[in-house]
Structure formats: structure tokens, C-alpha cells
Design an enzyme around this catalytic site. Structure first.
Site, PDB file in Angstrom:
ATOM      1  N   ASN A  98      -7.249   9.079 -12.458  1.00 62.08           N
ATOM      2  CA  ASN A  98      -7.625  10.471 -12.716  1.00 62.08           C
ATOM      3  C   ASN A  98      -6.427  11.409 -12.896  1.00 62.08           C
ATOM      4  OD1 ASN A  98      -7.510   9.794  -9.967  1.00 62.08           O
ATOM      5  ND2 ASN A  98      -9.707  10.104  -9.730  1.00 62.08           N
TER       6      ASN A  98
ATOM      7  N   GLU B  90      -8.865   3.274   4.422  1.00 59.77           N
ATOM      8  CA  GLU B  90      -7.758   4.021   5.030  1.00 59.77           C
ATOM      9  C   GLU B  90      -8.050   5.526   5.024  1.00 59.77           C
ATOM     10  OE1 GLU B  90      -4.300   3.132   2.603  1.00 59.77           O
ATOM     11  OE2 GLU B  90      -5.087   4.269   0.911  1.00 59.77           O
TER      12      GLU B  90
ATOM     13  N   GLY C 253      -0.522   3.636  -9.421  1.00 60.51           N
ATOM     14  CA  GLY C 253      -0.368   2.315  -8.806  1.00 60.51           C
ATOM     15  C   GLY C 253      -0.691   1.205  -9.780  1.00 60.51           C
TER      16      GLY C 253
ATOM     17  N   ILE D 244      -7.728   0.551  -9.012  1.00 60.95           N
ATOM     18  CA  ILE D 244      -8.431  -0.313  -8.051  1.00 60.95           C
ATOM     19  C   ILE D 244      -9.424   0.493  -7.226  1.00 60.95           C
ATOM     20  CG2 ILE D 244      -6.550  -1.976  -7.867  1.00 60.95           C
ATOM     21  CD1 ILE D 244      -6.055  -0.718  -5.011  1.00 60.95           C
ATOM     22  N   ASP D 245      -9.311   1.832  -7.262  1.00 60.25           N
ATOM     23  CA  ASP D 245     -10.229   2.666  -6.476  1.00 60.25           C
ATOM     24  C   ASP D 245     -11.607   2.763  -7.126  1.00 60.25           C
ATOM     25  OD1 ASP D 245      -8.279   3.218  -4.585  1.00 60.25           O
ATOM     26  OD2 ASP D 245      -7.546   4.972  -5.677  1.00 60.25           O
TER      27      ASP D 245
ATOM     28  N   TYR E 179      -0.803  -3.568   0.371  1.00 53.79           N
ATOM     29  CA  TYR E 179      -0.642  -3.692  -1.077  1.00 53.79           C
ATOM     30  C   TYR E 179      -1.268  -4.952  -1.651  1.00 53.79           C
ATOM     31  CZ  TYR E 179       2.462   0.255  -1.655  1.00 53.79           C
ATOM     32  OH  TYR E 179       2.973   1.514  -1.735  1.00 53.79           O
TER      33      TYR E 179
END
Lengths: 388, 388
Positions: free
Chosen positions: B107, B233, B12, B133-134, B292
Site C-alpha cells: 500500500n 505481532e 519487504g 505477505i500481509d 523473517y
């Protein structure tokens, strides 16, 4: 000269509605030294219940900080007073010793001021100060709150379009707006070039057809390799029904207390997901509702919008001294000018997006429409053109 | 000395991933004058297909503009190469004459670099430059892209909380994140005071119970008159199933090509709406998926994040000269430092949010958690405290 001003905020908050409170409160200090300014909590409810903040006692610095704050700092309300409720409000205003009432809001709010004016306009000056992200007030070129919300939407669609250049597919963003498409159309303000999304724009002013929508998406995918769509939550089919009504079974349809179909739930999102899954099986598609985010986003406060909202509050104090009316933001061809207009011209009316803002036969902005949004939301960021 | 660098972007996009491309390309000019930098379009697909942009020929000014641009300017891919696919990539790299390959991603991307290193690490330097962003990469204090996304989320929840102060009710914002709760927890970074939302935070690291959720919301409504909730989520019930799986009938559940339950559709939104309508009948509630928007929002690009992403790209060139590895952003107690770490420490692993970031018995941040987010996303706006 008014000696006691009551001020209140109605309807959905915006990113700059508090600037209007600050502008009015500070203007009273300047024009009417010694006059009181009472802020009613939660709109007309505060007047009904005698629940006020004494804004005269709030230091200027604090008022300016409140001006910078999104949301309605006095609290808001969805109450739409009828004649009986207006009578209660009048009694409340009299009890507070008010000789001017400035109510900041959209068309419902101006409607309340119209009823109150008819009942007691000779004793109290009723002023409507404009506010709405929908940009749908008559007599106004644009409305305080809109530019900031539009800037959020323009930035969101620019950003998502860049995301979908990188990982192609179909994106549909649902934007607030029951009757007017201005905010949805603002999604195109920051398009980089002819390749850029949004590639399709659907607004309440034009009849929506799911078949046509799927065909449009297919054409866009064929041409651009991706498709970014902006759609108003209030789009309607040719029979005048909200799209969500024609896509969702009647027994599953949610309605609000006024009996209006609820546009804000996930029904429309789910229905558009199903339409895309059926019309374009196996193709990557994502439907997001932008929801509340554009309305009061602190990241997208537009400096001109903030200043105009402040000025509209200050001007409302002048309108109060002149006996009442509605404050309008008009455009004289080079700049925005504040005007006093009759309440009746605004009250309960909806300004739709002009038809010539869209191309006659395509779901895209015309040059006229593009020029309007580029004037209100000029480009803000210096960025490059992706390699894909 | 490497003479041909290949660079690509995977997974992403973020708001600052292009800074890493710019940082690497400009560092090559400085350290290895005359060396070529080829940007592969759409990640490893570009290597497979021989589809490159010659970044050596792009003027510095243009590269810096690209750096400022959200999204992945070279295009991205969701391909997770297996051994056979990696063999194709190796052939592609050899054909391009590459002696270094810098792959920017999370990852999965580092996992690809690990497989390639095992196969040909003696001939080509494989470098993983971090992006997500995670914020879920091992060995990293935080990851480029996270701060900007976190800033978006912090601003969105601050703004929505101000909106719900004005018009009370329950708001649930669903935030991206399948396994790690960092981004959802960042929603609390800009809380104004103890009254501020988000009042409840649910992350994948803690088991979710719908009953407990409804009780929590009731308690918050009783205490604050409103309730603002941030939920990942990817939250899971005690049996380890994604919440959406326990709320949506199995035959209606959508899955992606890897068989993972699709978290991004409207299923979870609708399920939470139903849970609130059942648990708190007649109460105003709104569920929005932020979708998004946090990922590459141009309105929320954090300047420190942008600089660190640029520096990570430049540092990746140094790691390439040293034979390969993974670039990590570590924190030495006063500042962020770039380190080369073994790929195996990062590849395919997920860093979860530390348990002590949350209070032991409440769905709220601990002091430790709050300090982390306040360090990464310091307050940015000067605002006032509402009167309600």
C-alpha cells in the site's frame, strides 16, 4: 528369535523419527512373521504405565503415512531414568513379555539402554536407534533427523540473506544446539558465492566474545554492506559459561528442572539485541531465534534422511536379533553404511563438531567443513544471482 | 507505445516478488520489441540516484532464474516519498527517458504511484503491481507473496503442533502483521483434525486481553493436553494500543524512525513469556517469533503464487500501455483473474481480514475463513495421524 518387540521414542522429535518406527515395525513383519510390536506412548513412561499402541495391528499403508509425519507419533519424554526408574522399566518390559526393546533417541536415550543392558542384557535385547538434530552422537558420520533440520537451516539462511541483500542491515539467527555446532554451521551449506551470508558463524566449540562479535559484525558490514550471522544458542564465553549467563543478570536467569540455564527463552535474543544496539548504535539489526522450526519442519524433510531413518529402524531389528547394541550411520568414503556398535561407545557421550570444520582464525567454515555440509545437504534449488 | 520502462521493487521482499520483475521484463520483449527495461536498484532510490540494471540485456533464461529467487533481486527500500521526494523521482524518470514506471509493492508503494500520477500521469504511465505477505491490499482477493508466506506459516504450525503432541506444553508463535491478521490466521490451514493446533488465533482485528488469553490457554490445556497459539505481532488491546505497549514499560519501548512501536524485537516474546509464567506457573511454555522466516522462505514457494506473481508483472505491462493503474488479483468464484483498478482504490489503504473469517466468540477460524485459506493453501503433504 524375539517374539515381542517394544519400541519407543525419546527426547526432542525430528522430521523423520517416525520413519524409524515404520522401518522397525515393517522389518519385524518381514523377518519375524507373527512377532508382536508394541509402541510405548511417551517413551519409557509408556513402559512404566503399560500404555502401548499395538503396531502389529496397524496396516502397512498407515505405517508408511506415519513415517512421512514429523514429530514423534508415539509421543516422547524428557525423563532420564536413574537405576531405580530403570528397574521399573525392566518390570514393565517383563510384564509386556518383551524380548527386545528398541529405543529411538540421542545420547540420553542410549544412556538409558546402557543402564538397562547392564541390568538385564542377558534376557532382553536393548537396541538404541539414533536420532538427533544436534548430530552429536559418537560413532556416527551423521544422525537421522540432522539432514532435514540442516536443510531447513540452510534454506532459512539463504532466504534471509537474500532478504538482507534487498534491505541491508544486520541479521542474527539463533539456532538450537547446546554443545554441538553442526546445525548452526549448516547455515552456510547453500551460500551462493563469496558475498553470501551467513558471514559469521558462532558455535559452542569456540569461545564467544561479545567484543569480538561486534568487531566481526562491523568488518562484515564494511565489506558486504550487510551482515548475516548464525549463532548457536549454546555458545559460551572463554570461562565456559553459556553466553546468556554472562549477558543476563543472575537473578533474571531462567533454569530448567535439571538446573541447566534455559537457552530457549528470549533472554539470549534480547541480550544480543542490546549488544548490537550498544556496539552499533542506530544501525538496523534484527535478532530472531529460529526456535522449534528447524526441528520437525514438514517443508524441509530431506528424502535421503527419511530413507536412512527408515533403514536405521529396519537395521535395529537385526541388531535386536544379534543381542542388542547401538545403530550407527557411518560413511565409507562413497556412501552411508549402517553398523552395529557397542552402546558404551555412544551412551551419554557428545560428539563435537571437528575443529577443522572452521577456519583457524575466522568465524567461518573451512573447506573441510563446507565439503561435509555440501555432501549431506546438497543444493536443491535453481536460482539466480540478485542485481544488488 | 512505451519505449522505456522503469521497474522497481518496494517494501519487504517476498518469495515471489522477482517473478513479477521477470514477468514484466519478458512481456515487454513480447509486446514492445526493442523497448528498454531499466531496473532501478533499491526502489525509488535507484531512480533518484540514476542507478539502474539494464534488464533488456539480461538473457531470458537468467531472468527466469531470477524469478525463482526469493528476496528483491533489484534491492528494495523503506522510503515513503513525500511530494518533494516525488519531484526528485519524476526528474529521475525523465532523465532516464521513462514513459512507464512499474513499481512492485504494497500500500505504501501504491501511494507513491498515486502521488506521481497526480503530478505527471499525463506524461508517464504509473503502474502499481501488487506484492505483500500481509495480504492487505484493497480490491484484491489475495496478493502475490501471500500464498507462499501462508504456506510457510501453515507448515510451521502443523509441524510445531506435531512436536507438542509428542512433548506437551504451550507454544506461542508470533507472526508478522501490524494491522491485518491474514498471515497469522493461515496457521490453521493445514490442521489435521479437531484436535489439531493452532488451538487459539489472535489477530489485530480483534482486541486482545491478556486475562482472556491466559483463560483461553488454560481451557485449551484442559481439553487437548497442549496448547498451540498463533498471534500477530500487531495485536492490540481494547484501547487500540499495540499489545507490546501495554506489556512493556514505556521507557523500555523501542520505536522505529517513523515513531511506530517496534514490533519486531524480543519485547513481545519476553512479555508473552512473562504472562504465561505468571498465569500458568511451572507449566512448560515456549514463545517463538517466526520473524523473517515466512517472508521469503525458499522452502515454501507456492507454485500458483509464483505463476500469479509472474502474470501480474506481465499484466502490468498491459496496464502501462493503457495509461497506468493498479493491478489487482480478483476471484470470480472459480479462478483468479487479473484486473486493472484505479490506484486511488488501493493507495495507502489497508484491507483487514473480514470479521466473519473468525468465529464470533472464539479465537478460532469460522468455516468461511477456513474455506478461504484452504482454497489459497491447499494441503500439500500426505501424512498420518499420531498415536498420541
Amino acid at each position: 528369535m524375539p517374539e515381542t518387540f517394544v519400541i519407543a521414542q525419546g527426547g526432542g522429535p525430528t522430521a523423520v523419527i517416525n520413519q524409524t518406527v515404520a522401518g522397525a515395525a515393517l522389518e519385524v513383519r518381514k523377518r519375524h512373521p507373527g512377532a508382536r510390536v508394541l509402541g510405548a506412548r511417551h517413551g519409557v513412561r509408556g513402559i512404566r504405565d503399560g500404555d502401548y499402541v499395538d503396531l502389529s495391528a496397524v496396516p502397512e499403508e498407515q505405517l508408511r503415512l506415519i513415517g512421512n509425519t514429523p514429530g514423534a507419533a508415539l509421543g516422547s519424554t524428557r525423563d532420564k531414568p536413574d537405576a531405580a526408574y530403570c528397574d521399573v522399566i525392566l518390570k514393565g518390559l517383563q510384564k509386556a513379555g518383551a524380548d527386545a526393546f528398541i529405543y529411538i533417541g540421542g545420547n540420553d536415550t542410549s544412556g538409558t539402554q546402557q543402564i538397562l543392558t547392564d541390568a538385564a542384557g542377558d534376557r532382553i535385547a536393548f537396541v538404541h536407534a539414533p536420532k538427533t538434530i544436534d548430530n552429536d552422537l559418537e560413532e556416527n558420520d551423521h544422525v537421522p533427523g540432522f539432514m532435514s533440520a540442516a536443510e531447513f537451516v540452510a534454506g532459512a539462511f539463504l532466504s534471509v540473506d537474500l532478504d538482507f541483500r534487498a534491505l541491508p542491515g544486520t541479521y542474527v539467527g539463533i539456532v538450537m544446539g547446546r554443545h554441538a555446532g553442526f546445525l548452526t554451521a549448516a547455515s552456510a551449506a547453500w551460500r551462493l558465492d563469496a558475498e553470501s551470508g551467513p558471514h559469521l558463524i558462532y558455535v559452542p566449540e569456540r569461545a564467544f566474545s561479545t567484543e569480538r562479535f561486534i568487531d566481526d559484525v562491523k568488518a562484515s558490514l564494511a565489506r558486504h554492506g550487510r551482515c548475516v550471522v548464525a549463532v548457536s544458542e549454546g555458545v559460551s564465553t572463554a570461562d565456559g559459561k553459556a553466553l546468556v549467563e554472562s549477558l543476563v543478570p543472575a537473578d533474571r536467569l531462567e533454569r530448567d528442572q535439571h538446573g541447566n540455564v534455559k537457552l530457549s527463552g528470549s533472554d539470549l535474543t534480547a541480550a544480543l539485541e542490546r549488544a548490537l544496539a550498544t556496539g552499533l548504535p542506530g544501525k538496523r539489526a534484527r535478532v530472531d531465534a529460529l526456535g522449534y522450526m528447524p526441528r520437525g519442519a514438514i517443508s524441509a524433510i530431506n528424502a535421503v534422511d527419511a530413507q536412512e531413518a527408515f533403514d536405521a529402524g529396519a537395521f535395529a531389528v537385526q541388531v535386536a536379533a544379534e543381542g542388542g547394541g547401538s545403530v550407527a550411520l557411518q560413511y565409507d568414503g562413497t556412501r552411508t553404511v549402517l553398523k552395529k556398535v557397542p552402546l558404551v561407545n555412544v551412551a551419554g557421550k557428545t560428539r563435537h563438531m571437528p575443529d577443522d570444520f572452521l577456519q583457524p582464525d575466522a568465524n567461518a567454515l573451512s573447506e573441510t567443513g563446507m565439503a561435509y555440509f555440501k555432501r549431506l545437504v546438497p543444493e536443491k534449488y535453481k536460482i539466480g544471482k540478485p542485481f544488488v
